[in-house]
Design a protein around this motif. Sequence first.
Motif, PDB file in Angstrom:
ATOM      1  N   ASP A 177       0.894  -1.614   0.031  1.00  0.00           N
ATOM      2  CA  ASP A 177      -0.100  -0.256   0.133  1.00  0.00           C
ATOM      3  C   ASP A 177       1.009   1.448  -0.397  1.00  0.00           C
ATOM      4  N   HIS A 178       2.148   1.610   1.453  1.00  0.00           N
ATOM      5  CA  HIS A 178       3.096   1.665   0.798  1.00  0.00           C
ATOM      6  C   HIS A 178       4.612   2.141   0.489  1.00  0.00           C
ATOM      7  N   LEU A 179       5.150   2.624  -0.427  1.00  0.00           N
ATOM      8  CA  LEU A 179       6.483   1.937  -0.404  1.00  0.00           C
ATOM      9  C   LEU A 179       7.514   2.783  -0.492  1.00  0.00           C
ATOM     10  N   GLN A 180       8.144   2.791   0.766  1.00  0.00           N
ATOM     11  CA  GLN A 180       9.277   4.072   0.203  1.00  0.00           C
ATOM     12  C   GLN A 180      10.622   3.133   0.386  1.00  0.00           C
ATOM     13  N   VAL A 181      11.257   4.706  -1.555  1.00  0.00           N
ATOM     14  CA  VAL A 181      12.281   3.971  -2.167  1.00  0.00           C
ATOM     15  C   VAL A 181      13.851   4.571  -1.504  1.00  0.00           C
ATOM     16  N   HIS A 182      14.325   5.019  -1.352  1.00  0.00           N
ATOM     17  CA  HIS A 182      15.541   4.860  -1.319  1.00  0.00           C
ATOM     18  C   HIS A 182      16.343   4.830  -2.149  1.00  0.00           C
ATOM     19  N   THR A 183      16.936   5.756  -3.307  1.00  0.00           N
ATOM     20  CA  THR A 183      17.594   5.644  -4.637  1.00  0.00           C
ATOM     21  C   THR A 183      17.979   6.404  -5.469  1.00  0.00           C
ATOM     22  N   HIS A 184      19.378   6.740  -5.511  1.00  0.00           N
ATOM     23  CA  HIS A 184      20.283   7.880  -6.335  1.00  0.00           C
ATOM     24  C   HIS A 184      19.123   8.058  -7.552  1.00  0.00           C
ATOM     25  N   HIS A 185      18.316   6.980  -7.938  1.00  0.00           N
ATOM     26  CA  HIS A 185      18.176   7.088  -9.476  1.00  0.00           C
ATOM     27  C   HIS A 185      16.300   7.064  -9.336  1.00  0.00           C
ATOM     28  N   PRO A 186      15.984   8.435  -8.408  1.00  0.00           N
ATOM     29  CA  PRO A 186      14.650   8.377  -8.597  1.00  0.00           C
ATOM     30  C   PRO A 186      13.154   8.463  -9.163  1.00  0.00           C
ATOM     31  N   LYS A 187      13.738   8.424 -10.711  1.00  0.00           N
ATOM     32  CA  LYS A 187      12.793   8.625 -11.636  1.00  0.00           C
ATOM     33  C   LYS A 187      12.781   7.645 -12.777  1.00  0.00           C
ATOM     34  N   THR A 188      14.235   7.088 -12.696  1.00  0.00           N
ATOM     35  CA  THR A 188      14.585   5.844 -13.040  1.00  0.00           C
ATOM     36  C   THR A 188      13.671   4.388 -12.143  1.00  0.00           C
ATOM     37  N   THR A 189      14.376   4.696 -11.038  1.00  0.00           N
ATOM     38  CA  THR A 189      13.130   3.318 -10.205  1.00  0.00           C
ATOM     39  C   THR A 189      12.288   3.558 -10.565  1.00  0.00           C
ATOM     40  N   ALA A 190      11.483   4.392 -10.590  1.00  0.00           N
ATOM     41  CA  ALA A 190       9.948   5.569  -9.989  1.00  0.00           C
ATOM     42  C   ALA A 190       8.987   4.352 -11.885  1.00  0.00           C
ATOM     43  N   GLU A 191      10.070   4.640 -12.336  1.00  0.00           N
ATOM     44  CA  GLU A 191       9.427   4.333 -13.434  1.00  0.00           C
ATOM     45  C   GLU A 191       9.147   2.859 -14.148  1.00  0.00           C
ATOM     46  N   LYS A 192       9.813   2.377 -13.205  1.00  0.00           N
ATOM     47  CA  LYS A 192       9.894   0.695 -13.770  1.00  0.00           C
ATOM     48  C   LYS A 192       9.022  -0.322 -12.600  1.00  0.00           C
TER      49      LYS A 192
END
Length: 45
Positions: A11-26
């Motif tokens: 339901d809620h996803l929290q992701v820590h990454t150096h590439h937020p846009k690329t990761t969000a698209e996947k």
Amino acid sequence: MIAYSDYIATDHLQVHTHHPKTTAEKLCDYGSIFIGGLASVYGLP
């Protein structure tokens, strides 16, 4: 990580990454997403 996240469809996803846009698209199965270094649900320090 992305395949497992889509599998459990949290339901809620929290992701820590150096590439937020690329990761969000996947990602595709989530209720809300908080992604990137400044997107913490707890606010800025």
